[in-house]
Enzyme design. Sequence first.
Site, PDB file in Angstrom:
ATOM      1  N   GLU A 137      47.543  45.550  -6.664  1.00  0.00           N
ATOM      2  CA  GLU A 137      47.751  46.345  -5.404  1.00  0.00           C
ATOM      3  C   GLU A 137      48.908  45.418  -4.759  1.00  0.00           C
ATOM      4  O   GLU A 137      48.771  44.415  -4.613  1.00  0.00           O
ATOM      5  CB  GLU A 137      46.648  46.455  -4.675  1.00  0.00           C
ATOM      6  N   HIS A 145      24.346  47.566   0.171  1.00  0.00           N
ATOM      7  CA  HIS A 145      24.256  48.530   1.503  1.00  0.00           C
ATOM      8  C   HIS A 145      25.307  49.748   0.840  1.00  0.00           C
ATOM      9  O   HIS A 145      24.858  50.911   1.101  1.00  0.00           O
ATOM     10  CB  HIS A 145      24.828  47.901   2.568  1.00  0.00           C
ATOM     11  N   ILE A 146      26.244  49.744   0.411  1.00  0.00           N
ATOM     12  CA  ILE A 146      27.158  50.443   0.035  1.00  0.00           C
ATOM     13  C   ILE A 146      26.666  51.488  -1.140  1.00  0.00           C
ATOM     14  O   ILE A 146      26.725  52.830  -1.162  1.00  0.00           O
ATOM     15  CB  ILE A 146      28.546  50.129  -0.243  1.00  0.00           C
ATOM     16  N   ILE A 169      35.387  52.277  -5.958  1.00  0.00           N
ATOM     17  CA  ILE A 169      35.599  51.862  -4.329  1.00  0.00           C
ATOM     18  C   ILE A 169      35.409  50.429  -4.251  1.00  0.00           C
ATOM     19  O   ILE A 169      35.220  50.092  -3.066  1.00  0.00           O
ATOM     20  CB  ILE A 169      34.874  52.904  -3.555  1.00  0.00           C
ATOM     21  N   ALA A 170      35.223  49.731  -5.347  1.00  0.00           N
ATOM     22  CA  ALA A 170      34.820  48.386  -5.485  1.00  0.00           C
ATOM     23  C   ALA A 170      36.015  47.511  -5.374  1.00  0.00           C
ATOM     24  O   ALA A 170      36.415  47.101  -4.557  1.00  0.00           O
ATOM     25  CB  ALA A 170      33.811  48.184  -6.677  1.00  0.00           C
ATOM     26  N   ARG A 171      36.389  46.846  -6.664  1.00  0.00           N
ATOM     27  CA  ARG A 171      37.500  46.068  -6.533  1.00  0.00           C
ATOM     28  C   ARG A 171      38.366  46.565  -7.998  1.00  0.00           C
ATOM     29  O   ARG A 171      37.827  46.706  -8.936  1.00  0.00           O
ATOM     30  CB  ARG A 171      37.204  44.683  -6.648  1.00  0.00           C
ATOM     31  N   HIS A 215      43.779  51.936  -1.346  1.00  0.00           N
ATOM     32  CA  HIS A 215      42.919  51.098  -0.895  1.00  0.00           C
ATOM     33  C   HIS A 215      42.244  51.437   0.541  1.00  0.00           C
ATOM     34  O   HIS A 215      42.633  50.677   1.419  1.00  0.00           O
ATOM     35  CB  HIS A 215      43.129  49.738  -0.949  1.00  0.00           C
TER      36      HIS A 215
END
Length: 310
Positions: A258, A151-152, A227-229, A276
């Site tokens: 993080e 979707h993203i 913008i994932a992990r 994040h």
Amino acid sequence: MSSKPDILTIDPLVPVMKERLEKSFTLHPYTSLENLKNIAPAIRGITTGGGSGVPSEIMDALPNLEVISVNGVGTDRINLDEARRRNIGVAITQNTLTDDVADMAVALMMAVMRSIVTNDAFVRAGKWPSATAPLGRSLTRKKVGIAGFGHIGQAIAKRVSAFGMEVAYFNSHARPESTCHFEPDLKALATWCDVLILAVSGGPRSANMIDRDTLDALGKDGFLVNIARGTVVDEAALLSALQEKRIAGAGLDVFQNEPNINPAFLSLPNTVLQAHQASATVETRTTMANLVVDNLIAYFTDKTLLTPVI
């Protein structure tokens, strides 16, 4: 004795979530495994964030756990196989954050390519009257590779196409509903594109998939957006590529450790860094918080979940 189900809260709760949860549940903020022992048998549900997940030692300590409601879409930090074995329901905030995360990917791409943060610092430092501001790079007619086309990823493709950018994608399988080119080889995608945007799921399968070879394929004029992990990128390889200017720049919303990120990132002028924050808008975080609560209420009402993974 309260008749409300007991819920362990792993992440801090935003006010709207806390207020709603307290009406229907007895809440127990997680502090330590030692303190958890006193309440473990009573805990029937968990709220957590996608970044925190549910560490195995916590899941193992809760013999009567029935449901986990995740404030996010990532489940890479939850042992789903163990949840299935124990018949523990898992729900995520599906279809709530797609647009904001896609917007952040585009914002990071624009910020790093057009040197927006660098130029902001240039003006604030009073350099404009006596020096020339740094130039950026055009977006129009550039090629964008998107790794992960759920979707993203598809929402990102729609946005960058509006800038006149050509799109191809890497994914576990082709998406026949998309007109974008499917590239089954990640390194080949990196070689082809000017901007590589990461939108893959986390977990062992994608760990360190962006390595030195992939970054070298992206090349000295290429940009990386994540913008994932944080786990998707080999950070040592990325830092080396940025420091040696073997890639042009990076826009990063996520990191491996993080919130204690590698300090080497902080001195790199060819990066734009976020904490994040891809889904961090008032509107989306409120929608997510309400869905976390709604999933728990639905489960303890009739054993259903609104947006289940399991």
